[in-house]
Design a protein around this motif. Structure first.
Motif, PDB file in Angstrom:
ATOM      1  N   MET A  94       0.981  -1.405   0.063  1.00  0.00           N
ATOM      2  CA  MET A  94       0.161  -0.107   0.025  1.00  0.00           C
ATOM      3  C   MET A  94       0.943   1.324   0.126  1.00  0.00           C
ATOM      4  SD  MET A  94      -3.055  -0.861  -0.024  1.00  0.00           S
ATOM      5  CE  MET A  94      -4.038   0.527   0.919  1.00  0.00           C
ATOM      6  N   ASN A  95       2.257   1.199   0.264  1.00  0.00           N
ATOM      7  CA  ASN A  95       2.951   2.373   0.211  1.00  0.00           C
ATOM      8  C   ASN A  95       3.943   2.480  -0.874  1.00  0.00           C
ATOM      9  OD1 ASN A  95       2.253   2.940   2.843  1.00  0.00           O
ATOM     10  ND2 ASN A  95       3.562   1.339   3.612  1.00  0.00           N
ATOM     11  N   VAL A  96       4.344   3.927  -1.133  1.00  0.00           N
ATOM     12  CA  VAL A  96       5.167   4.295  -2.170  1.00  0.00           C
ATOM     13  C   VAL A  96       6.256   4.584  -1.483  1.00  0.00           C
ATOM     14  CG1 VAL A  96       5.596   5.347  -4.411  1.00  0.00           C
ATOM     15  CG2 VAL A  96       3.381   4.604  -3.990  1.00  0.00           C
ATOM     16  N   TYR A  97       7.586   4.022  -2.120  1.00  0.00           N
ATOM     17  CA  TYR A  97       8.803   4.659  -1.400  1.00  0.00           C
ATOM     18  C   TYR A  97       9.482   5.328  -2.573  1.00  0.00           C
ATOM     19  CZ  TYR A  97       8.503   1.721   2.603  1.00  0.00           C
ATOM     20  OH  TYR A  97       7.700   1.045   3.709  1.00  0.00           O
ATOM     21  N   TYR A  98      10.336   6.337  -2.114  1.00  0.00           N
ATOM     22  CA  TYR A  98      10.913   7.210  -3.213  1.00  0.00           C
ATOM     23  C   TYR A  98      12.218   7.139  -2.893  1.00  0.00           C
ATOM     24  CZ  TYR A  98       6.970   9.122  -5.204  1.00  0.00           C
ATOM     25  OH  TYR A  98       5.599   9.076  -5.834  1.00  0.00           O
ATOM     26  N   ARG A  99      13.158   7.335  -3.968  1.00  0.00           N
ATOM     27  CA  ARG A  99      14.622   7.715  -3.993  1.00  0.00           C
ATOM     28  C   ARG A  99      14.825   8.542  -4.915  1.00  0.00           C
ATOM     29  NH1 ARG A  99      14.430   1.938  -4.660  1.00  0.00           N
ATOM     30  NH2 ARG A  99      14.659   2.230  -6.595  1.00  0.00           N
ATOM     31  N   ALA A 100      16.123   9.509  -4.458  1.00  0.00           N
ATOM     32  CA  ALA A 100      16.476  10.734  -5.300  1.00  0.00           C
ATOM     33  C   ALA A 100      17.318   9.918  -6.564  1.00  0.00           C
ATOM     34  CB  ALA A 100      17.519  11.579  -4.745  1.00  0.00           C
ATOM     35  N   GLN A 101      17.279  10.682  -7.582  1.00  0.00           N
ATOM     36  CA  GLN A 101      17.988  10.201  -8.817  1.00  0.00           C
ATOM     37  C   GLN A 101      19.470  11.225  -8.994  1.00  0.00           C
ATOM     38  OE1 GLN A 101      17.583   7.327 -10.918  1.00  0.00           O
ATOM     39  NE2 GLN A 101      16.447   7.047  -9.027  1.00  0.00           N
ATOM     40  N   PRO A 102      20.330  10.898  -8.205  1.00  0.00           N
ATOM     41  CA  PRO A 102      21.467  11.904  -8.170  1.00  0.00           C
ATOM     42  C   PRO A 102      22.081  12.095  -9.611  1.00  0.00           C
ATOM     43  CG  PRO A 102      21.762  10.106  -6.679  1.00  0.00           C
ATOM     44  CD  PRO A 102      20.606   9.820  -7.253  1.00  0.00           C
ATOM     45  N   ASP A 103      22.044  11.223 -10.412  1.00  0.00           N
ATOM     46  CA  ASP A 103      22.597  11.396 -11.837  1.00  0.00           C
ATOM     47  C   ASP A 103      21.941  12.496 -12.615  1.00  0.00           C
ATOM     48  OD1 ASP A 103      24.376   9.375 -11.391  1.00  0.00           O
ATOM     49  OD2 ASP A 103      23.238   7.973 -12.769  1.00  0.00           O
ATOM     50  N   SER A 104      20.310  12.529 -12.338  1.00  0.00           N
ATOM     51  CA  SER A 104      19.679  13.602 -12.939  1.00  0.00           C
ATOM     52  C   SER A 104      20.118  14.828 -12.375  1.00  0.00           C
ATOM     53  CB  SER A 104      18.169  13.279 -12.884  1.00  0.00           C
ATOM     54  OG  SER A 104      17.406  14.209 -13.594  1.00  0.00           O
ATOM     55  N   LEU A 105      20.234  15.077 -11.245  1.00  0.00           N
ATOM     56  CA  LEU A 105      20.658  16.478 -10.485  1.00  0.00           C
ATOM     57  C   LEU A 105      21.871  16.778 -10.900  1.00  0.00           C
ATOM     58  CD1 LEU A 105      18.698  15.211  -7.067  1.00  0.00           C
ATOM     59  CD2 LEU A 105      18.142  17.162  -8.518  1.00  0.00           C
ATOM     60  N   GLU A 106      22.828  15.810 -10.894  1.00  0.00           N
ATOM     61  CA  GLU A 106      24.224  16.166 -11.310  1.00  0.00           C
ATOM     62  C   GLU A 106      24.284  16.675 -12.569  1.00  0.00           C
ATOM     63  OE1 GLU A 106      28.465  16.674 -10.982  1.00  0.00           O
ATOM     64  OE2 GLU A 106      26.575  16.290  -9.291  1.00  0.00           O
ATOM     65  N   ALA A 107      23.684  16.086 -13.662  1.00  0.00           N
ATOM     66  CA  ALA A 107      23.589  16.502 -15.022  1.00  0.00           C
ATOM     67  C   ALA A 107      23.021  18.119 -15.089  1.00  0.00           C
ATOM     68  CB  ALA A 107      22.781  15.660 -15.882  1.00  0.00           C
ATOM     69  N   LEU A 108      22.023  18.279 -14.313  1.00  0.00           N
ATOM     70  CA  LEU A 108      21.358  19.598 -14.351  1.00  0.00           C
ATOM     71  C   LEU A 108      22.505  20.602 -13.818  1.00  0.00           C
ATOM     72  CD1 LEU A 108      18.947  21.550 -14.753  1.00  0.00           C
ATOM     73  CD2 LEU A 108      18.195  20.794 -12.687  1.00  0.00           C
ATOM     74  N   ARG A 109      23.153  20.042 -12.681  1.00  0.00           N
ATOM     75  CA  ARG A 109      24.247  21.241 -12.130  1.00  0.00           C
ATOM     76  C   ARG A 109      25.428  21.316 -13.196  1.00  0.00           C
ATOM     77  NH1 ARG A 109      29.120  21.072 -10.158  1.00  0.00           N
ATOM     78  NH2 ARG A 109      29.461  19.068 -10.445  1.00  0.00           N
ATOM     79  N   ASN A 110      25.851  20.425 -13.796  1.00  0.00           N
ATOM     80  CA  ASN A 110      26.769  20.407 -14.649  1.00  0.00           C
ATOM     81  C   ASN A 110      26.556  21.582 -15.984  1.00  0.00           C
ATOM     82  OD1 ASN A 110      28.442  18.912 -13.231  1.00  0.00           O
ATOM     83  ND2 ASN A 110      28.021  17.040 -14.503  1.00  0.00           N
ATOM     84  N   VAL A 111      25.029  21.407 -16.281  1.00  0.00           N
ATOM     85  CA  VAL A 111      24.490  22.345 -17.479  1.00  0.00           C
ATOM     86  C   VAL A 111      24.695  23.896 -16.692  1.00  0.00           C
ATOM     87  CG1 VAL A 111      22.428  23.045 -18.620  1.00  0.00           C
ATOM     88  CG2 VAL A 111      23.025  20.422 -18.622  1.00  0.00           C
ATOM     89  N   LEU A 112      24.539  24.057 -15.538  1.00  0.00           N
ATOM     90  CA  LEU A 112      24.192  25.329 -15.157  1.00  0.00           C
ATOM     91  C   LEU A 112      25.767  25.750 -14.816  1.00  0.00           C
ATOM     92  CD1 LEU A 112      21.198  25.061 -12.663  1.00  0.00           C
ATOM     93  CD2 LEU A 112      21.465  26.045 -15.034  1.00  0.00           C
ATOM     94  N   SER A 113      26.714  24.605 -14.604  1.00  0.00           N
ATOM     95  CA  SER A 113      28.142  25.103 -14.465  1.00  0.00           C
ATOM     96  C   SER A 113      28.840  25.914 -15.387  1.00  0.00           C
ATOM     97  CB  SER A 113      28.803  23.775 -14.198  1.00  0.00           C
ATOM     98  OG  SER A 113      30.378  24.140 -13.917  1.00  0.00           O
ATOM     99  N   ALA A 114      29.720  26.974 -15.041  1.00  0.00           N
ATOM    100  CA  ALA A 114      30.361  27.462 -15.957  1.00  0.00           C
ATOM    101  C   ALA A 114      31.637  26.812 -16.713  1.00  0.00           C
ATOM    102  CB  ALA A 114      30.980  28.762 -15.242  1.00  0.00           C
ATOM    103  N   THR A 115      31.897  25.773 -16.140  1.00  0.00           N
ATOM    104  CA  THR A 115      33.236  25.085 -16.666  1.00  0.00           C
ATOM    105  C   THR A 115      33.095  23.627 -17.377  1.00  0.00           C
ATOM    106  OG1 THR A 115      33.411  24.365 -14.305  1.00  0.00           O
ATOM    107  CG2 THR A 115      34.574  26.534 -15.122  1.00  0.00           C
ATOM    108  N   THR A 116      31.982  23.245 -16.907  1.00  0.00           N
ATOM    109  CA  THR A 116      31.990  21.654 -17.420  1.00  0.00           C
ATOM    110  C   THR A 116      30.548  21.358 -17.966  1.00  0.00           C
ATOM    111  OG1 THR A 116      31.016  20.680 -15.303  1.00  0.00           O
ATOM    112  CG2 THR A 116      33.459  20.576 -15.511  1.00  0.00           C
ATOM    113  N   GLY A 117      30.645  20.394 -19.061  1.00  0.00           N
ATOM    114  CA  GLY A 117      29.327  20.006 -19.625  1.00  0.00           C
ATOM    115  C   GLY A 117      29.031  18.512 -19.046  1.00  0.00           C
ATOM    116  N   CYS A 118      27.814  18.052 -19.316  1.00  0.00           N
ATOM    117  CA  CYS A 118      27.571  16.784 -18.827  1.00  0.00           C
ATOM    118  C   CYS A 118      27.601  15.742 -19.499  1.00  0.00           C
ATOM    119  CB  CYS A 118      26.142  16.815 -18.130  1.00  0.00           C
ATOM    120  SG  CYS A 118      24.837  17.070 -19.536  1.00  0.00           S
ATOM    121  N   CYS A 119      28.060  15.833 -20.781  1.00  0.00           N
ATOM    122  CA  CYS A 119      28.442  14.636 -21.854  1.00  0.00           C
ATOM    123  C   CYS A 119      29.826  14.335 -22.044  1.00  0.00           C
ATOM    124  CB  CYS A 119      27.668  14.883 -23.133  1.00  0.00           C
ATOM    125  SG  CYS A 119      25.719  15.328 -23.031  1.00  0.00           S
TER     126      CYS A 119
END
Length: 120
Positions: free
Chosen positions: A95-120
């Motif tokens: 009956m319950n739903v458990y959630y986990r963060a997806q660090p890769d998705s958040l890291e990719a967004l951080r990298n896109v916003l970074s001035a020095t690195t890309g995510c690919c």
């Protein structure tokens, strides 16, 4: 009346050059904006921080609701927005739903916003 953003699948991590590398095309700017929109709420930021700190097998919606001081229905709505953005994944257990963060998705967004690195 605010302009409605088009429906775009944003569940996969974004992958492009940093925003500072060159002017963005419309599609890339939309992809980034939709992911940032999913995070543009204090409750969602708090949920992400709780989930990123979890070292277990996920956290139940009921426990997340208690942690953020909201009803389970409201918490589920916020988690649904984060899920659509690919930042969390659900796992139904009975009956319950458990959630986990997806660090890769958040890291990719951080990298896109970074001035020095890309995510690919």
């Amino acid at each position: 009346m605010p302009k409605t953003l088009p429906m775009v699948d944003i569940s996969a991590p974004i992958c492009c050059a940093p925003v500072s590398a060159a002017p963005l095309d419309d599609d890339t700017a939309l992809q980034i904006a939709l992911r940032l929109k999913a995070l543009a709420d204090p409750v969602r930021i708090k949920l992400i921080s709780i989930l990123l700190a979890d070292t277990g097998d996920g956290i139940c919606t009921c426990d997340l609701a208690t942690a953020v001081g909201l009803t389970e229905a409201t918490t589920s709505h916020h988690l649904g927005q984060l899920r659509k953005a690919g930042m969390v994944t659900p796992d139904r257990r009975g009956m319950n739903v458990y959630y986990r963060a997806q660090p890769d998705s958040l890291e990719a967004l951080r990298n896109v916003l970074s001035a020095t690195t890309g995510c690919c």
